[in-house]
Design a protein around this motif. Sequence first.
Motif, PDB file in Angstrom:
ATOM      1  N   LEU A  40       0.802  -1.224   0.000  1.00 58.37           N
ATOM      2  CA  LEU A  40       0.000   0.000   0.000  1.00 58.37           C
ATOM      3  C   LEU A  40       0.838   1.278   0.000  1.00 58.37           C
ATOM      4  O   LEU A  40       0.287   2.375  -0.090  1.00 58.37           O
ATOM      5  N   GLN A  43       0.110   3.823  -2.813  1.00 56.99           N
ATOM      6  CA  GLN A  43      -1.161   4.527  -2.632  1.00 56.99           C
ATOM      7  C   GLN A  43      -1.059   5.570  -1.517  1.00 56.99           C
ATOM      8  O   GLN A  43      -1.622   6.658  -1.622  1.00 56.99           O
ATOM      9  N   ALA A  46       0.847   8.474  -2.909  1.00 55.59           N
ATOM     10  CA  ALA A  46      -0.002   9.225  -3.849  1.00 55.59           C
ATOM     11  C   ALA A  46      -0.996  10.098  -3.090  1.00 55.59           C
ATOM     12  O   ALA A  46      -1.242  11.248  -3.479  1.00 55.59           O
ATOM     13  N   TYR A  47      -1.544   9.562  -2.005  1.00 55.07           N
ATOM     14  CA  TYR A  47      -2.453  10.361  -1.176  1.00 55.07           C
ATOM     15  C   TYR A  47      -1.714  11.575  -0.618  1.00 55.07           C
ATOM     16  O   TYR A  47      -2.215  12.698  -0.671  1.00 55.07           O
ATOM     17  N   LEU A  85      -7.564   5.811   1.338  1.00 53.48           N
ATOM     18  CA  LEU A  85      -7.132   4.537   0.763  1.00 53.48           C
ATOM     19  C   LEU A  85      -8.292   3.563   0.572  1.00 53.48           C
ATOM     20  O   LEU A  85      -8.107   2.467   0.058  1.00 53.48           O
TER      21      LEU A  85
END
Length: 104
Positions: A40, A43, A46-47, A85
Amino acid sequence: MIDWSQMKTAEQIAEEERRARVPAEISRAQGRAILGSMKLIPQVEAYFASITDEEEAMWVDLAWNHTSTWRRYESPFLTRAAQALGLTDQQLDEMFIAAAQIVI
């Protein structure tokens, strides 16, 4: 005499039992390790990159890079990140349980 004000619903009891199984906190290293093992990290990053508010970005940096522990129930940052997420409360609980087992 029964004190009816102390009575709990089945849902309240279930919630208390769920919370009792979940560690209140894990180390930042354990948290990052479980995120890595679940693949993860991209992700999460990216967040973080999507955050445009400077103050929120500061809190993200503190939580991700500078805290010693992550608290399951008292962290607004963790709640927002999990939502971003697409993680449910149950998934986040399971991650905390698994992360607590990691020895670094």
